[in-house]
Write a protein that holds these residues in place. Structure first.
Motif, PDB file in Angstrom:
ATOM      1  N   LEU A  33       0.818  -1.216   0.000  1.00  0.00           N
ATOM      2  CA  LEU A  33       0.000   0.000   0.000  1.00  0.00           C
ATOM      3  C   LEU A  33       0.851   1.267   0.000  1.00  0.00           C
ATOM      4  O   LEU A  33       0.348   2.360  -0.259  1.00  0.00           O
ATOM      5  CB  LEU A  33      -0.947   0.008   1.194  1.00  0.00           C
ATOM      6  CG  LEU A  33      -2.104  -1.006   1.116  1.00  0.00           C
ATOM      7  CD1 LEU A  33      -2.808  -1.120   2.454  1.00  0.00           C
ATOM      8  CD2 LEU A  33      -3.096  -0.609   0.032  1.00  0.00           C
ATOM      9  N   ILE A  34       2.147   1.141   0.312  1.00  0.00           N
ATOM     10  CA  ILE A  34       3.033   2.303   0.254  1.00  0.00           C
ATOM     11  C   ILE A  34       3.102   2.802  -1.191  1.00  0.00           C
ATOM     12  O   ILE A  34       3.383   2.052  -2.119  1.00  0.00           O
ATOM     13  CB  ILE A  34       4.440   1.960   0.768  1.00  0.00           C
ATOM     14  CG1 ILE A  34       4.401   1.692   2.281  1.00  0.00           C
ATOM     15  CG2 ILE A  34       5.437   3.077   0.452  1.00  0.00           C
ATOM     16  CD1 ILE A  34       5.722   1.232   2.868  1.00  0.00           C
ATOM     17  N   GLY A  35       2.820   4.093  -1.374  1.00  0.00           N
ATOM     18  CA  GLY A  35       2.834   4.691  -2.699  1.00  0.00           C
ATOM     19  C   GLY A  35       1.495   4.676  -3.410  1.00  0.00           C
ATOM     20  O   GLY A  35       1.388   5.175  -4.533  1.00  0.00           O
ATOM     21  N   THR A  36       0.452   4.141  -2.764  1.00  0.00           N
ATOM     22  CA  THR A  36      -0.864   4.098  -3.413  1.00  0.00           C
ATOM     23  C   THR A  36      -1.667   5.364  -3.183  1.00  0.00           C
ATOM     24  O   THR A  36      -2.751   5.516  -3.753  1.00  0.00           O
ATOM     25  CB  THR A  36      -1.690   2.893  -2.913  1.00  0.00           C
ATOM     26  OG1 THR A  36      -1.885   3.002  -1.492  1.00  0.00           O
ATOM     27  CG2 THR A  36      -0.999   1.583  -3.238  1.00  0.00           C
ATOM     28  N   HIS A  37      -1.155   6.268  -2.346  1.00  0.00           N
ATOM     29  CA  HIS A  37      -1.852   7.521  -2.067  1.00  0.00           C
ATOM     30  C   HIS A  37      -1.105   8.664  -2.745  1.00  0.00           C
ATOM     31  O   HIS A  37       0.117   8.689  -2.774  1.00  0.00           O
ATOM     32  CB  HIS A  37      -1.919   7.747  -0.557  1.00  0.00           C
ATOM     33  CG  HIS A  37      -2.862   8.840  -0.154  1.00  0.00           C
ATOM     34  ND1 HIS A  37      -2.779   9.480   1.060  1.00  0.00           N
ATOM     35  CD2 HIS A  37      -3.916   9.402  -0.787  1.00  0.00           C
ATOM     36  CE1 HIS A  37      -3.746  10.387   1.152  1.00  0.00           C
ATOM     37  NE2 HIS A  37      -4.441  10.354   0.042  1.00  0.00           N
ATOM     38  N   LYS A  38      -1.854   9.594  -3.306  1.00  0.00           N
ATOM     39  CA  LYS A  38      -1.294  10.786  -3.944  1.00  0.00           C
ATOM     40  C   LYS A  38      -0.443  10.411  -5.154  1.00  0.00           C
ATOM     41  O   LYS A  38      -0.939   9.797  -6.080  1.00  0.00           O
ATOM     42  CB  LYS A  38      -0.537  11.631  -2.912  1.00  0.00           C
ATOM     43  CG  LYS A  38      -1.456  12.157  -1.805  1.00  0.00           C
ATOM     44  CD  LYS A  38      -0.722  13.018  -0.808  1.00  0.00           C
ATOM     45  CE  LYS A  38      -1.673  13.518   0.269  1.00  0.00           C
ATOM     46  NZ  LYS A  38      -0.991  14.296   1.312  1.00  0.00           N
ATOM     47  N   MET A  39       0.859  10.726  -5.138  1.00  0.00           N
ATOM     48  CA  MET A  39       1.641  10.682  -6.369  1.00  0.00           C
ATOM     49  C   MET A  39       2.471   9.427  -6.578  1.00  0.00           C
ATOM     50  O   MET A  39       3.170   9.306  -7.578  1.00  0.00           O
ATOM     51  CB  MET A  39       2.578  11.884  -6.428  1.00  0.00           C
ATOM     52  CG  MET A  39       1.864  13.222  -6.399  1.00  0.00           C
ATOM     53  SD  MET A  39       2.928  14.569  -6.948  1.00  0.00           S
ATOM     54  CE  MET A  39       4.334  14.373  -5.862  1.00  0.00           C
ATOM     55  N   GLY A  40       2.446   8.465  -5.663  1.00  0.00           N
ATOM     56  CA  GLY A  40       3.298   7.289  -5.814  1.00  0.00           C
ATOM     57  C   GLY A  40       2.936   6.412  -6.990  1.00  0.00           C
ATOM     58  O   GLY A  40       3.793   5.816  -7.639  1.00  0.00           O
ATOM     59  N   HIS A  41       1.619   6.311  -7.256  1.00  0.00           N
ATOM     60  CA  HIS A  41       1.086   5.580  -8.407  1.00  0.00           C
ATOM     61  C   HIS A  41       1.503   4.114  -8.431  1.00  0.00           C
ATOM     62  O   HIS A  41       1.725   3.529  -9.493  1.00  0.00           O
ATOM     63  CB  HIS A  41       1.482   6.249  -9.716  1.00  0.00           C
ATOM     64  CG  HIS A  41       0.911   7.618  -9.874  1.00  0.00           C
ATOM     65  ND1 HIS A  41       1.215   8.447 -10.927  1.00  0.00           N
ATOM     66  CD2 HIS A  41       0.028   8.330  -9.116  1.00  0.00           C
ATOM     67  CE1 HIS A  41       0.567   9.595 -10.800  1.00  0.00           C
ATOM     68  NE2 HIS A  41      -0.160   9.537  -9.702  1.00  0.00           N
ATOM     69  N   THR A  42       1.611   3.500  -7.255  1.00  0.00           N
ATOM     70  CA  THR A  42       1.829   2.065  -7.181  1.00  0.00           C
ATOM     71  C   THR A  42       0.485   1.369  -7.041  1.00  0.00           C
ATOM     72  O   THR A  42      -0.525   1.994  -6.735  1.00  0.00           O
ATOM     73  CB  THR A  42       2.723   1.703  -5.991  1.00  0.00           C
ATOM     74  OG1 THR A  42       2.095   2.131  -4.772  1.00  0.00           O
ATOM     75  CG2 THR A  42       4.084   2.368  -6.114  1.00  0.00           C
ATOM     76  N   TYR A  43       0.463   0.070  -7.258  1.00  0.00           N
ATOM     77  CA  TYR A  43      -0.768  -0.706  -7.102  1.00  0.00           C
ATOM     78  C   TYR A  43      -0.585  -1.715  -5.964  1.00  0.00           C
ATOM     79  O   TYR A  43       0.520  -2.193  -5.711  1.00  0.00           O
ATOM     80  CB  TYR A  43      -1.149  -1.412  -8.404  1.00  0.00           C
ATOM     81  CG  TYR A  43      -0.126  -2.408  -8.918  1.00  0.00           C
ATOM     82  CD1 TYR A  43      -0.086  -3.712  -8.434  1.00  0.00           C
ATOM     83  CD2 TYR A  43       0.803  -2.053  -9.892  1.00  0.00           C
ATOM     84  CE1 TYR A  43       0.846  -4.630  -8.900  1.00  0.00           C
ATOM     85  CE2 TYR A  43       1.731  -2.965 -10.367  1.00  0.00           C
ATOM     86  CZ  TYR A  43       1.750  -4.250  -9.866  1.00  0.00           C
ATOM     87  OH  TYR A  43       2.680  -5.158 -10.323  1.00  0.00           O
TER      88      TYR A  43
END
Length: 765
Positions: A33-43
């Motif tokens: 879940l790290i990077g799934t908020h705002k600008m990280g654009h991970t899944y």
């Protein structure tokens, strides 16, 4: 009382030691879940290392929703998932990790219960469609596994995957109206004209096959599938939203909307109906192929020939543990370990496998090919990943990286205008960003002894690519020594990046004994000086008549000759010759002042008004960590005689730009580049100029680390007297011998042994 105190004093240190001991189950330290908020654009969904299937939830995918409401910039949903969204639309099988542009999101599946609805609804009114509200309290994201409760349908969704097969498991309530929806319209970066054609064939009451052709970031992309259910459906149907509800023409003699075995069109949604008992699990195996439905079926039979969901999950997590165990680290804080292993996880998400189990894949020429002696990969975000991701692979994944180079060479051979990939995916070149950074990846691998490919042939491909006059102002660059401002809005950035790539070609030519090529490209590598305006101390757009553009703002990012940067930070982009750059900028003292200001200045509001992808929370002064041209900058103090400033800047960036939370990335992860920077910097060194065998010394953030290398050697890194305040390196020893330079060599890393950093609270000047 005294006995209890003694017991506590014994237990607490023991717990701290246990927490930081290497653990065989490294999956527990990864938070997708790290990077799934705002600008990280991970899944957050399920995949295996470098897997072809990325099975993940979509919270939205559209630039505009179905009522015409604007959902924000298209890049908001690059990965299909935003942590602060309250609803899930479904689960699709292909995703980019951390990109700044959108595509994929193929074959969205959604389980529902109750009245059948074939539109997705909206975030404001999910009850009007098949989407569902969900809560993060009922969500689990692990490497190779994802689970969530769909509140509106009271269905528990679980996902896992092999390389080419997505495995769904849906736990239904008791109902005679349980549905599985297959949405072939939905896709990330979804405009009405994205779907060129879709085809679905109902082979029997448990097996579906078909394909989808789309045009988007990839102009012509075809993905084939085979979908198998664990229990028969009792009826099925479809709706083609590109046609009137009453089908006309020759096929109008049949009602194709219900229980008709073949469906073709541009805007199709299918549904499959089941009767379920309370707690019954309906499972789906969904295999992909770049070549054919037969290939998808073969992939399914080869990788998941059974219906044991837990077995596939266990195998996926075993693959992740094997990959993560290439580096074992101890850290002071658990969050630092989570950041480290999540970064490892993100770096191993791509490039992704792009071929069937028999080696078949679709080429750039849209013909089918066979990878006889290598794994074919796709998703090359090279403007980002040449900097640290591929250099990291040369240490931790050398065999895969050599196969990635072979994939690039296959791309070159299949190109109408012979050219190595710039930004390619799924048998397409999308020409995103600038430079020809495949040459950096190729040169770096060969120079570091990882040439599991024909290096002479690769050099020829690099040279041909660098001489292609049709591409990005190269005609002017070769004739004039720079890209003129009239030629391209990113003229300065182009010139700087071409010069670096040319240096890489020269280094490879030198290694291979091609002196004439070496001399030609060494001369070209000095072209960066042609856009340096000594009167102001910055690089600057230059006109075709040789003069510098008069109207110029060193802080502006818009229309000033740069891409994802401004003159203040992009003038530092000469990774192959920092000594000459420092001299041109006025010498070490003046250079350090400029570099200091980069981290401490305050940018005006207009800087943020000019671009959608930067917010104040993602920057430090004018240092924009989420924009890759700055990734090497903190290490440049080493060349200016003040390495202690590199050390404090690196540790500051690690702390400020990476957090163990959904919004923990200060910019797009960019297919693993941001994460690769974190891994290198945490270990204490960084490849400032890939194509060189040197790594600049930084400041390690781990207590110790062990790298298990593919050549059989083991490297141990130890940071003595490590701590948040002890960021300054007092000395470095390599196998007990004091290092008297500010870099490590690739051989010193790959030969194994021990590197010891002695840390302190005061700069060692």
């Amino acid at each position: 009382m005294k006995r209890s105190l003694i017991l506590c004093l014994f237990i607490v240190p023991a717990l701290c030691i246990a927490q930081n001991q290497p653990d065989g189950n490294l999956v527990q330290f990864v938070n997708p879940l790290i990077g799934t908020h705002k600008m990280g654009h991970t899944y957050p969904g399920a995949t295996v290392p470098f897997g072809m299937v990325q099975l993940s939830p979509e919270t939205d995918t559209l630039l505009y929703d179905h009522q015409g409401k604007y959902n924000g910039p298209v890049y908001k949903y690059c990965a299909g998932y935003q942590y602060d969204d309250p609803t899930i639309v479904g689960f699709s099988h292909t995703h980019f990790s951390g990109t700044g542009h959108s595509d994929l999101g193929d074959f969205l599946i959604m389980p529902t219960e109750g009245a059948l609805q074939l539109n997705p609804g909206t975030e404001a009114h999910p009850e009007k469609g098949y989407r569902s509200v969900f809560s993060h309290q009922n969500e689990v994201a692990e490497p190779g596994y994802y689970k969530v409760l769909l509140d509106d349908h009271q269905i528990t969704a679980e996902l896992t995957a092999s390389n080419r097969v997505g495995f769904h498991q849906y736990t239904f309530p008791a109902s005679d109206r349980s549905h599985i929806i297959l949405d072939l319209i939905s896709g990330i970066y979804n405009y009405e004209d994205k779907n060129v054609w879709t085809f679905v064939r109902v082979e029997n009451d448990t097996l579906i096959t078909g394909y989808r052709q789309t045009t988007g970031w990839a102009r012509t992309r075809t993905v084939y599938f085979a979908m198998s259910f664990s229990k028969p459906f009792y009826q099925y149907g479809n709706m083609d939203y590109s046609k009137p509800q009453v089908y006309k023409g020759f096929w109008g003699k049949f009602d194709q909307r219900k229980n008709f075995p073949e469906t073709a069109g541009r805007q199709i949604r299918m549904y499959f109906d089941f009767k379920t008992t309370a707690g019954e699990k309906v499972k789906i195996k969904f295999a992909l192929s770049p070549v054919s439905t037969e290939g998808a079926l073969q992939n399914m039979k080869a990788e998941v020939p059974h219906w044991d969901f837990e077995r596939v999950k266990k195998e996926a997590q075993s693959l992740w543990n094997q990959a993560l165990s290439k580096v074992t680290v101890n850290t002071e804080k658990r969050d630092d370990k989570i950041n480290f292993y999540t970064a490892m996880y993100h770096t191993f998400l791509g490039p992704t496998t792009y071929m069937d189990v028999n080696g078949s894949y679709r080429g750039l020429d849209q013909l089918n090919h066979t990878a006889a002696d290598f794994t074919n990969y796709t998703t090359f975000s090279l403007w980002d990943t040449y900097r640290a991701l591929h250099p990291l692979f040369n240490i931790l994944q050398p065999k895969r990286n050599a196969d990635m180079v072979k994939s690039m060479l296959a791309h070159y051979e299949q190109s109408v205008h012979p050219m190595l990939p710039v930004w390619s995916h799924h048998a397409n070149e999308n020409w995103c960003m600038i430079g020809y950074h495949s040459v950096s990846v190729i040169a770096d691998a060969a120079i570091k002894g990882n040439a599991g490919f024909d290096a002479q042939k690769a050099l020829d491909a690099c040279v041909t690519t660098a001489r292609q006059k049709f591409y990005g102002g190269l005609d002017s660059y070769m004739a004039m020594g720079y890209v003129p401002d009239e030629k391209n809005a990113s003229s300065v950035s182009m010139t700087l990046e071409y010069a670096y790539d040319d240096w890489c070609i020269a280094q490879l030519a030198k290694k291979l004994g091609r002196q004439e090529i070496h001399d030609e490209f060494m001369k070209r590598s000095a072209n960066w000086k042609n856009v340096f305006d000594a009167s102001i101390g910055y690089t600057r757009p230059r006109l075709a008549n040789g003069s510098f553009r008069k109207e110029f703002d060193v802080l502006s990012t818009h229309g000033q000759g740069f891409i994802e940067g401004n003159a203040w930070n992009y003038s530092l982009y000469v990774p192959h010759d920092p000594d000459a750059m420092i001299r041109l900028m006025g010498g070490p003292k003046r250079f350090v002042t400029h570099l200091d200001s980069l981290f401490t200045m305050y940018l005006p509001d207009k800087f943020f008004a000019e671009t959608e992808d930067i917010t104040r929370e993602g920057i430090i002064g004018n240092y924009v960590h989420g924009n890759e041209p700055a990734h090497h900058v903190a290490y440049l103090y080493n060349w200016a005689g003040q390495p202690w400033k590199t050390q404090e800047r690196v540790r500051m960036i690690l702390k400020k730009q990476y957090q163990a939370s959904p919004d923990g990335l200060g910019g797009n992860d960019d297919c693993g580049q941001m994460s690769a920077w974190y891994i290198f910097s945490s270990l204490g060194f960084y490849p400032v100029a890939p194509g060189s065998d040197q790594y600049a010394i930084g400041s390690p953030a781990v207590q110790n680390a062990t790298l298990k290398l593919e050549n059989g050697n083991t490297l141990t890194i130890e940071a003595r007297n490590q701590g948040d305040k002890n960021v300054y390196v007092q000395k470095v020893e390599v196998n007990g011998v004091v290092l008297k330079r500010l870099y490590l060599t690739h051989a010193e890393i790959m030969d194994g042994g021990k590197i010891t950093f002695y840390m302190g609270a005061k700069p060692k000047k």
